[in-house]
Enzyme design. Structure first.
Site, PDB file in Angstrom:
ATOM      1  N   SER A 131       1.000  -1.129  -0.007  1.00  9.78           N
ATOM      2  CA  SER A 131       0.157   0.167  -0.088  1.00  9.78           C
ATOM      3  C   SER A 131       0.927   1.107   0.043  1.00  9.78           C
ATOM      4  O   SER A 131       2.289   1.037  -0.024  1.00  9.78           O
ATOM      5  CB  SER A 131      -0.838   0.014   1.341  1.00  9.78           C
ATOM      6  OG  SER A 131      -0.141   0.351   2.274  1.00  9.78           O
ATOM      7  N   LYS A 132       0.174   2.442  -0.028  1.00 12.67           N
ATOM      8  CA  LYS A 132       1.209   3.686   0.012  1.00 12.67           C
ATOM      9  C   LYS A 132       1.951   3.730   1.048  1.00 12.67           C
ATOM     10  O   LYS A 132       3.034   4.572   0.932  1.00 12.67           O
ATOM     11  CB  LYS A 132       0.084   4.900  -0.215  1.00 12.67           C
ATOM     12  CG  LYS A 132      -0.661   4.978  -1.427  1.00 12.67           C
ATOM     13  CD  LYS A 132      -1.075   6.349  -1.689  1.00 12.67           C
ATOM     14  CE  LYS A 132      -1.764   6.411  -2.966  1.00 12.67           C
ATOM     15  NZ  LYS A 132      -3.368   6.572  -2.829  1.00 12.67           N
TER      16      LYS A 132
END
Ligand code: GLU
Length: 492
Positions: free
Chosen positions: A244-245
């Site tokens: 994820s980010k």
């Protein structure tokens, strides 16, 4: 209809994520490998979250990666009537039923069942209404949804990655096909569209694995042949949590902006969770197509390793034709000229700088950053360690000037070979090792202790720059001492 056709079905609700790109790549590779088609479907039924700019971005990122598609992309939102017809067909066949329970009541029933007996698959009481009664109530305008009637038998299918999968009816809810607002759900839309598009194989993320038995049941109920499914384990970050980010950039475009080559991203993602069965780590699109097979997909999650991707980028840069790299770097050069960082008049040095540095960088822009000396004279000796080690002889200023004089004499015949010959004979004459001239000359012309082959670099820079820089260093050393006092040492 035994044609091979694979699809990528992005929802334009965000950028093309690394994981989505890998799914697209796998589908593309299998399609091309089997001589089939690769098509796109834009799953834009979520009106709130779907945005045209995301769609553009996804398609551009795919083009950039070299994933060309056949036909024009199918827009799912334009197919709603077909999805509804599919639901009607399921109703007609008795494979679906109208459920007049409100959403809240359905939820209450589910919760109650959970409390009583743990995991129980949801069956609405309206499942047992007579067809006639259900039709009448629907005709009178009573709000309802349409649910799939889960049959009383297990779904068994062969997953390309996970092998035999069996899911019992007691774990499958009578899922919704058509919502109360008459909008078809993902489950029916995806089956109807995959069928209509003649999709033969579906490779997608493991996050879809729980949808597959439901979708297979829809196919069976309609007497349609389901595609072959393969579910790819998700990509994880270094902490083994879903990528994820938090782990850094996840959008393909972000990597493009950072200077990653499409070839490197393609090869890295293809090899992330798939293996050609040997230890190749650098593969071109043609090689990937040739080697791709579902059986090479790992059944465990792959960990995204940005350093490995960087390394691969460096390898692809070194393999890329110089003129193509020049094209890529030129806009950045222009940018730096605009910002006053590099001079305009030395742009013709770009091809040679690329040629000499491309085996030594991980990002194309490093040619300009590391190799700024190809474009302008160094203003100081950047490599302090090398300065301390290599610029400590008292007679170095004279030595540098002597060599500069020799180089000046070469004038027209100034090339790598003549530069080397002249340096060697001067070293002999001065009775010193060649290193005593090579290292200071490198520092003079580049400010760096290491870099591409010195003599090729000298030829590329030309006699004027080389002698000017050598004389500059001689002066610099007279002023700053041998080794030169370069100010505070904290960078070392
Ligand atoms: N649109 C779905 C997604 O982006 C893909 C659906 C599918 O592959 O069946 O996850």
């Amino acid at each position: 209809m035994s044609q091979v056709r694979l699809r990528f079905a992005p929802s334009p609700t965000g950028y093309l994520h690394i994981g989505g790109a890998r799914t697209a790549i796998f589908n593309y590779l299998l399609a091309r490998k089997l001589g089939g088609q690769f098509v796109l479907r834009i799953e834009d039924t979520d009106k709130e979250r779907s945005k045209p700019e995301y769609e553009d971005e996804i398609l551009n990122a795919m083009k950039w990666l070299g994933l060309s598609w056949d036909d024009s992309p199918l827009r799912q939102s334009l197919h709603k009537s077909f999805h509804r017809e599919t639901v009607d067909e399921l109703l007609e066949r008795g494979a679906a039923y109208r459920d007049f329970l409100t959403i809240e009541d359905a939820k209450k029933l589910k919760d109650e069942a959970m409390r009583k007996g743990g995991l129980v698959a949801f069956r609405s009481p309206d499942r047992y209404l007579s067809a006639q009664e259900a039709e009448e109530r629907a005709m009178s305008g009573e709000p309802h949804c349409v649910r799939f009637r889960i049959p009383d038998e297990a779904v068994i299918y062969q997953d390309g990655v996970h092998g035999r999968v069996e899911v019992g009816p007691d774990t499958l809810d009578d899922f919704v096909l058509l919502r109360q607002d008459n909008s078809p759900t993902y489950q029916v839309a995806v089956v109807a569209d995959d069928y209509e598009m003649g999709i033969s194989h579906v490779i997608r993320g493991d996050d879809h694995i729980s949808n597959t038995p439901k979708q297979i049941l829809i196919y069976k109920a309609l007497n349609w042949k389901p595609p072959q499914f393969a579910h790819v384990p998700l990509i994880l970050g270094s902490d083994r949590k879903r990528l994820s980010k938090r782990h850094g950039a996840t959008a393909v475009t972000e990597y493009r902006k950072q200077g990653f080559l499409a070839e490197a991203v393609l090869s890295y993602l293809a090899l992330l969770g798939w293996s050609p069965g040997d230890d190749r780590e650098i593969m071109t699109m043609d090689e990937l197509v040739e080697a791709f097979d579902i059986s090479g997909i790992n059944n465990h999650s792959a960990i995204f390793d940005e350093q490995k991707l960087e390394w691969m980028n460096g390898r692809f840069i070194s393999l890329k034709p110089t003129n193509e790299l020049v094209e890529l770097i030129e806009p950045q050069y222009v940018e730096k000229v605009r910002a006053g960082v590099l001079p305009e008049e030395t742009q013709q040095m770009l091809p040679i700088a690329v040629e000499l540095l491309k085996t030594r960088v991980r990002y194309p822009q490093e040619v300009l950053e590391k190799g700024h000396y190809f474009f302008k004279d160094p203003e100081t000796i950047e490599d302090r360690k090398a300065a301390k080690k290599r610029l400590k002889d008292d007679d170095l200023p004279e030595r540098l000037e002597r060599l500069a004089d020799e180089y000046q004499k070469l004038a027209e015949a100034f090339n790598a070979q003549s530069c080397e010959d002249a340096l060697r004979s001067l070293a002999e004459e001065l009775e010193i090792g060649t290193g005593k001239l090579i290292h200071p000359t490198r520092l003079a012309v580049s400010g760096q202790g290491a870099g591409p082959s010195l003599f090729e670099m000298l030829e590329a820079l030309g006699v004027d720059s080389v002698t000017r820089r050598m004389r500059w260093l001689a002066e610099f050393l007279r002023e700053k001492g041998t080794p030169p006092d370069l100010g505070s040492d904290e960078d070392n």
